[in-house]
Motif scaffolding. Sequence first.
Motif, PDB file in Angstrom:
ATOM      1  N   UNK A 102     -15.029  32.109  28.636  1.00 40.39           N
ATOM      2  CA  UNK A 102     -14.758  31.875  30.102  1.00 40.39           C
ATOM      3  C   UNK A 102     -14.553  33.148  30.667  1.00 40.39           C
ATOM      4  N   UNK A 103     -13.638  33.941  29.892  1.00 41.92           N
ATOM      5  CA  UNK A 103     -13.042  35.088  30.263  1.00 41.92           C
ATOM      6  C   UNK A 103     -14.009  36.142  30.632  1.00 41.92           C
ATOM      7  N   UNK A 104     -14.880  36.419  29.649  1.00 35.50           N
ATOM      8  CA  UNK A 104     -16.061  37.430  29.448  1.00 35.50           C
ATOM      9  C   UNK A 104     -16.948  37.189  30.496  1.00 35.50           C
ATOM     10  N   UNK A 105     -17.118  35.760  30.928  1.00 34.84           N
ATOM     11  CA  UNK A 105     -18.201  35.606  31.899  1.00 34.84           C
ATOM     12  C   UNK A 105     -17.668  36.024  33.248  1.00 34.84           C
ATOM     13  N   UNK A 106     -16.521  35.569  33.599  1.00 38.94           N
ATOM     14  CA  UNK A 106     -15.899  35.889  34.686  1.00 38.94           C
ATOM     15  C   UNK A 106     -15.662  37.364  35.103  1.00 38.94           C
TER      16      UNK A 106
END
Length: 262
Positions: A130-134
């Motif tokens: 989730x963090x890398x996508x954001x």
Amino acid sequence: MADTATTASAAAASAANASTDAPPFQLGKPRFQQTSFFGRFRHFLDVIDPRTLFVTERRLREAVQLLEDYKHGTLRPGVTNEQLWSAQKIKQAILHPDTNEKIFMPFRMSGYIPFGTPIVVGLLLPNQTLASTVFWQWLNQSHNACVNYANRNATKPSPASKFIQGYLGAVISAVSIAVGLNVLVQKANKFTPATRLLVQRFVPFPAVGPAGDSADTSGPPHARPGATPDRHVHAGEIETSQLEPEIARATSSRTVVYNKGL
């Protein structure tokens, strides 16, 4: 007097170019004909040419001075059309046409590929959290917003709130779509692991598309009838009579504005 001086410079340049293939130089005009697809394609390649990123300060000053000499009719003998076109290419790639200030290297159109490619690779990385996508969606939209702002039409001041609104809308749209689609794909029990991985690779595309529309107010205009042309090199105006028939039939306007660089 200025027209006479420019005409004299043009004559001198033409005489020096009798044996070259470079077209006659026209100050402020594209080198390649914009009435054909191939001409517009070659112009686009000129705009994004990353070699201009390595132009030295001295070479930039020489290019600017050469164009000033041409403009005022004081061009030294022996200057070729090729040299004049090269000087104009360098100036347009580095200096903003309205402010005459240097554009920060990562936000120049010539830097769009070398600085934008790592971001595209990051967007397409498999098995993202989730963090890398954001992070990658935010970085992509931030880079796009900076490119649009750096190449904006500075002759028509716009409130900062307009750029901020477009930027926030693009980021929120891109992040929401990317995260939402990733969650849906992960919860799709009918997908095999291989299919799930394949589908996730395409998530960035629908996320980036609507976000680009959200940020459209913060950058140069896309092709549209009746719009005011951006004075920056990356936007131009053309009569519909000079367009391909299928495109000309799509509008009743006499001219359209198109985006040359983005």
